[in-house]
Design a protein around this motif. Structure first.
Motif, PDB file in Angstrom:
ATOM      1  N   THR A 317       0.835  -1.209   0.000  1.00 22.99           N
ATOM      2  CA  THR A 317       0.000   0.000   0.000  1.00 22.99           C
ATOM      3  C   THR A 317       0.868   1.257   0.000  1.00 22.99           C
ATOM      4  O   THR A 317       0.576   2.223  -0.688  1.00 22.99           O
ATOM      5  CB  THR A 317      -0.966   0.011   1.205  1.00 22.99           C
ATOM      6  N   THR A 318       1.947   1.246   0.788  1.00 21.47           N
ATOM      7  CA  THR A 318       2.922   2.336   0.818  1.00 21.47           C
ATOM      8  C   THR A 318       4.282   1.738   1.119  1.00 21.47           C
ATOM      9  O   THR A 318       4.381   0.823   1.940  1.00 21.47           O
ATOM     10  CB  THR A 318       2.613   3.364   1.937  1.00 21.47           C
ATOM     11  N   GLY A 319       5.340   2.273   0.490  1.00 19.60           N
ATOM     12  CA  GLY A 319       6.692   1.813   0.810  1.00 19.60           C
ATOM     13  C   GLY A 319       7.719   2.847   0.428  1.00 19.60           C
ATOM     14  O   GLY A 319       7.525   3.625  -0.510  1.00 19.60           O
ATOM     15  N   THR A 320       8.818   2.884   1.173  1.00 13.81           N
ATOM     16  CA  THR A 320       9.882   3.831   0.900  1.00 13.81           C
ATOM     17  C   THR A 320      11.111   3.443   1.704  1.00 13.81           C
ATOM     18  O   THR A 320      11.089   2.477   2.468  1.00 13.81           O
ATOM     19  CB  THR A 320       9.453   5.272   1.262  1.00 13.81           C
ATOM     20  N   GLN A 321      12.188   4.211   1.551  1.00 11.61           N
ATOM     21  CA  GLN A 321      13.301   4.079   2.491  1.00 11.61           C
ATOM     22  C   GLN A 321      12.982   5.012   3.647  1.00 11.61           C
ATOM     23  O   GLN A 321      12.861   6.225   3.474  1.00 11.61           O
ATOM     24  CB  GLN A 321      14.638   4.478   1.853  1.00 11.61           C
ATOM     25  N   SER A 322      12.802   4.447   4.833  1.00 12.47           N
ATOM     26  CA  SER A 322      12.450   5.240   6.006  1.00 12.47           C
ATOM     27  C   SER A 322      13.564   6.235   6.326  1.00 12.47           C
ATOM     28  O   SER A 322      14.687   5.826   6.609  1.00 12.47           O
ATOM     29  CB  SER A 322      12.235   4.312   7.205  1.00 12.47           C
ATOM     30  N   PRO A 323      13.272   7.547   6.292  1.00 12.15           N
ATOM     31  CA  PRO A 323      14.310   8.538   6.603  1.00 12.15           C
ATOM     32  C   PRO A 323      14.838   8.417   8.037  1.00 12.15           C
ATOM     33  O   PRO A 323      16.000   8.713   8.285  1.00 12.15           O
ATOM     34  CB  PRO A 323      13.586   9.880   6.404  1.00 12.15           C
ATOM     35  N   THR A 324      13.987   7.977   8.964  1.00 13.06           N
ATOM     36  CA  THR A 324      14.414   7.853  10.358  1.00 13.06           C
ATOM     37  C   THR A 324      15.222   6.580  10.582  1.00 13.06           C
ATOM     38  O   THR A 324      16.272   6.600  11.222  1.00 13.06           O
ATOM     39  CB  THR A 324      13.187   7.865  11.306  1.00 13.06           C
ATOM     40  N   LEU A 325      14.732   5.455  10.040  1.00  8.72           N
ATOM     41  CA  LEU A 325      15.361   4.150  10.302  1.00  8.72           C
ATOM     42  C   LEU A 325      16.456   3.808   9.296  1.00  8.72           C
ATOM     43  O   LEU A 325      17.246   2.895   9.534  1.00  8.72           O
ATOM     44  CB  LEU A 325      14.298   3.052  10.282  1.00  8.72           C
ATOM     45  N   LYS A 326      16.438   4.518   8.140  1.00 13.23           N
ATOM     46  CA  LYS A 326      17.394   4.227   7.053  1.00 13.23           C
ATOM     47  C   LYS A 326      17.263   2.780   6.556  1.00 13.23           C
ATOM     48  O   LYS A 326      18.238   2.139   6.196  1.00 13.23           O
ATOM     49  CB  LYS A 326      18.849   4.497   7.491  1.00 13.23           C
ATOM     50  N   ARG A 327      16.022   2.260   6.589  1.00  9.63           N
ATOM     51  CA  ARG A 327      15.766   0.903   6.101  1.00  9.63           C
ATOM     52  C   ARG A 327      14.643   0.957   5.071  1.00  9.63           C
ATOM     53  O   ARG A 327      13.769   1.829   5.136  1.00  9.63           O
ATOM     54  CB  ARG A 327      15.370  -0.028   7.264  1.00  9.63           C
ATOM     55  N   ASN A 328      14.647   0.007   4.131  1.00 11.89           N
ATOM     56  CA  ASN A 328      13.600  -0.071   3.115  1.00 11.89           C
ATOM     57  C   ASN A 328      12.417  -0.856   3.681  1.00 11.89           C
ATOM     58  O   ASN A 328      12.532  -2.060   3.925  1.00 11.89           O
ATOM     59  CB  ASN A 328      14.131  -0.751   1.853  1.00 11.89           C
ATOM     60  N   VAL A 329      11.319  -0.152   3.912  1.00 11.68           N
ATOM     61  CA  VAL A 329      10.159  -0.762   4.562  1.00 11.68           C
ATOM     62  C   VAL A 329       8.877  -0.432   3.808  1.00 11.68           C
ATOM     63  O   VAL A 329       8.831   0.508   3.004  1.00 11.68           O
ATOM     64  CB  VAL A 329      10.029  -0.312   6.037  1.00 11.68           C
ATOM     65  N   GLY A 330       7.848  -1.222   4.058  1.00 17.83           N
ATOM     66  CA  GLY A 330       6.567  -0.998   3.398  1.00 17.83           C
ATOM     67  C   GLY A 330       5.416  -1.490   4.252  1.00 17.83           C
ATOM     68  O   GLY A 330       5.607  -2.245   5.217  1.00 17.83           O
ATOM     69  N   LEU A 331       4.232  -1.043   3.892  1.00 10.92           N
ATOM     70  CA  LEU A 331       2.996  -1.592   4.454  1.00 10.92           C
ATOM     71  C   LEU A 331       2.358  -2.420   3.355  1.00 10.92           C
ATOM     72  O   LEU A 331       2.287  -1.977   2.199  1.00 10.92           O
ATOM     73  CB  LEU A 331       2.048  -0.470   4.891  1.00 10.92           C
ATOM     74  N   GLY A 332       1.926  -3.631   3.696  1.00  8.31           N
ATOM     75  CA  GLY A 332       1.318  -4.504   2.702  1.00  8.31           C
ATOM     76  C   GLY A 332      -0.008  -5.047   3.191  1.00  8.31           C
ATOM     77  O   GLY A 332      -0.148  -5.392   4.368  1.00  8.31           O
ATOM     78  N   LEU A 333      -0.984  -5.100   2.301  1.00  5.73           N
ATOM     79  CA  LEU A 333      -2.274  -5.723   2.612  1.00  5.73           C
ATOM     80  C   LEU A 333      -2.215  -7.136   2.056  1.00  5.73           C
ATOM     81  O   LEU A 333      -2.184  -7.333   0.836  1.00  5.73           O
ATOM     82  CB  LEU A 333      -3.419  -4.928   1.977  1.00  5.73           C
ATOM     83  N   ILE A 334      -2.158  -8.119   2.970  1.00  4.34           N
ATOM     84  CA  ILE A 334      -1.950  -9.509   2.536  1.00  4.34           C
ATOM     85  C   ILE A 334      -2.975 -10.442   3.169  1.00  4.34           C
ATOM     86  O   ILE A 334      -3.654 -10.080   4.132  1.00  4.34           O
ATOM     87  CB  ILE A 334      -0.517  -9.992   2.868  1.00  4.34           C
ATOM     88  N   LYS A 335      -3.072 -11.661   2.638  1.00  4.08           N
ATOM     89  CA  LYS A 335      -3.980 -12.670   3.197  1.00  4.08           C
ATOM     90  C   LYS A 335      -3.628 -12.923   4.658  1.00  4.08           C
ATOM     91  O   LYS A 335      -2.451 -13.077   5.006  1.00  4.08           O
ATOM     92  CB  LYS A 335      -3.883 -13.970   2.394  1.00  4.08           C
ATOM     93  N   THR A 336      -4.650 -12.979   5.482  1.00  5.64           N
ATOM     94  CA  THR A 336      -4.467 -13.090   6.932  1.00  5.64           C
ATOM     95  C   THR A 336      -3.618 -14.292   7.332  1.00  5.64           C
ATOM     96  O   THR A 336      -2.825 -14.214   8.278  1.00  5.64           O
ATOM     97  CB  THR A 336      -5.851 -13.144   7.625  1.00  5.64           C
ATOM     98  N   ALA A 337      -3.753 -15.402   6.619  1.00  8.16           N
ATOM     99  CA  ALA A 337      -3.008 -16.624   6.963  1.00  8.16           C
ATOM    100  C   ALA A 337      -1.497 -16.388   6.954  1.00  8.16           C
ATOM    101  O   ALA A 337      -0.746 -17.084   7.655  1.00  8.16           O
ATOM    102  CB  ALA A 337      -3.365 -17.742   5.990  1.00  8.16           C
ATOM    103  N   HIS A 338      -1.042 -15.401   6.192  1.00  7.50           N
ATOM    104  CA  HIS A 338       0.403 -15.134   6.075  1.00  7.50           C
ATOM    105  C   HIS A 338       0.851 -13.937   6.923  1.00  7.50           C
ATOM    106  O   HIS A 338       2.033 -13.600   6.932  1.00  7.50           O
ATOM    107  CB  HIS A 338       0.766 -14.888   4.609  1.00  7.50           C
ATOM    108  N   ALA A 339      -0.104 -13.316   7.622  1.00  9.39           N
ATOM    109  CA  ALA A 339       0.204 -12.086   8.366  1.00  9.39           C
ATOM    110  C   ALA A 339       0.801 -12.410   9.734  1.00  9.39           C
ATOM    111  O   ALA A 339       0.224 -12.130  10.782  1.00  9.39           O
ATOM    112  CB  ALA A 339      -1.062 -11.242   8.511  1.00  9.39           C
ATOM    113  N   VAL A 340       1.984 -13.010   9.716  1.00  9.18           N
ATOM    114  CA  VAL A 340       2.656 -13.453  10.946  1.00  9.18           C
ATOM    115  C   VAL A 340       4.015 -12.777  11.026  1.00  9.18           C
ATOM    116  O   VAL A 340       4.838 -12.894  10.101  1.00  9.18           O
ATOM    117  CB  VAL A 340       2.836 -14.998  10.938  1.00  9.18           C
TER     118      VAL A 340
END
Length: 367
Positions: A317-340
């Motif tokens: 849904t959204t992703g970028t290189q986090s300016p604070t953490l300096k890591r490549n992160v994202g938010l993803g909408l995924i099937k609940t069975a895999h949301a672990v």
């Protein structure tokens, strides 16, 4: 092509070196000195945002609470004058019309602050369901909305007013706040969209321009900077604050987006979408919004597909290189069975499948 709308503060953008873009039909500043610099200024000192493109809808009348209880997912009976609440309007299938903040100005008088691109749609949705002794007015033109956000926000704003800002608690507000050298008074709320402490100020347009200038002049020594939409997006993303059209939409329910705290299915009133949302709360939604951190080198951009093995399980849904953490992160909408948390998945970045792992959110929480 339709001409872009401009807020009353548009002439101030150029003075501060802004680069503007089309944002939902508005010509808005995407950055002034640079997204990373503005992001860091907000996290360490303070940022000043023009958010006057947001919509304001006034709902008032003897039956206004009863009416809004049937339209909004949160429980308005928990409000009283000078308190605010985060809430959603939903369709019958649970999809989201919009997310918004409702301010109770007085008994039988509420101000709904809605997303800029959704204002007309929201207003029509409210009018379509209007009944009883209720008046609905679009009052957006009556306000400039400024946000002062960051650890030094209170100290900077306090320089300009005798109102004790420390007494305004989170999601509370004060009416008739006066500022030095400005004739009009304002509504000042301790709310925001950055993950930092701060305030949102609602004031008459001409006075809003004066206040913008005064804040920049008085806040400069504390590191206050004007901030554009680019850093506003990275700030809200790190704090896991939903953006309509990405984490929420007509196709995504508040429960899927992890916003169940603002959906009170135990309230007596039968609000639109309640049946579906109640079922998702009790049995779990088919999809969940999760945090993802890239293990391989790549940035998970909006719309990229997410896989578990060969199975497509969702999208970013959204992703970028986090300016604070300096890591490549994202938010993803995924099937609940895999949301672990800890589970490995892959993200399709252009033609490559890159490894990522599910991590807790928010990515950033102020200390």
């Amino acid at each position: 092509m339709a001409e872009l709308k401009r807020t009353p503060l548009y002439p101030e953008y150029e003075k501060n070196g802004a680069k503007t873009v089309d944002f939902g039909g508005w010509e808005m500043p995407v950055q002034y000195t640079g997204i990373i610099k503005e992001h860091e200024a907000t996290r360490t000192a303070a940022g000043l945002f023009d958010v006057s493109h947001m919509g304001e809808i006034l709902v008032e009348g003897q039956e206004s609470e009863a009416f809004l209880q049937k339209l909004l997912t949160n429980d308005l009976s928990r409000l009283s004058p000078n308190r605010a609440q985060y809430t959603m309007m939903c369709y019958p299938d649970g999809g989201t019309v919009d997310d918004l903040i409702v301010y109770q100005l007085a008994e039988y008088r509420y101000l709904l602050v809605v997303n800029a691109a959704n204002k007309e749609k929201d207003y029509q949705w409210l009018k379509e369901h209007q009944h009883g002794e209720v008046s609905i007015s679009d009052v957006s033109d009556q306000y400039v909305q400024l946000a002062v956000q960051g650890p030094k926000a209170e100290a900077i704003l306090q320089k300009l007013t005798t109102t004790d800002l420390s007494a305004i608690r989170f999601f509370r507000f004060e009416m008739n706040v006066s500022f030095t050298g400005i004739n009009e008074s304002a509504m000042v709320a301790r709310t925001g969209y950055t993950g930092e402490d701060g305030f949102e100020i609602y004031i008459e347009p001409e006075a809003g321009i004066q206040l913008w200038r005064s804040l920049l002049a008085n806040g400069a020594s504390d590191g206050l900077q004007p901030v554009g939409l680019g850093a506003r997006d990275t700030l809200r993303f790190e704090a896991n604050l939903a953006l309509y059209g990405q984490e929420l939409s007509s196709e995504i329910t508040p429960i899927e987006a992890g916003l169940g705290f603002a959906v009170k299915t135990d309230k007596q009133e039968e609000f639109i979408g309640k049946d579906v949302l109640k079922q998702q709360k009790e049995s779990g939604p088919p999809r969940k919004l999760v945090g993802l951190e890239m293990m391989d080198k790549g940035i998970p951009r909006t719309g990229y597909k997410v896989f578990a093995g060969e199975e497509e399980i969702g999208f970013i849904t959204t992703g970028t290189q986090s300016p604070t953490l300096k890591r490549n992160v994202g938010l993803g909408l995924i099937k609940t069975a895999h949301a672990v948390v800890g589970e490995e998945v892959t993200v399709q970045v252009r033609k490559r499948l890159l490894k990522a792992k599910i991590v807790p959110t928010p990515f950033y929480k102020r200390s």
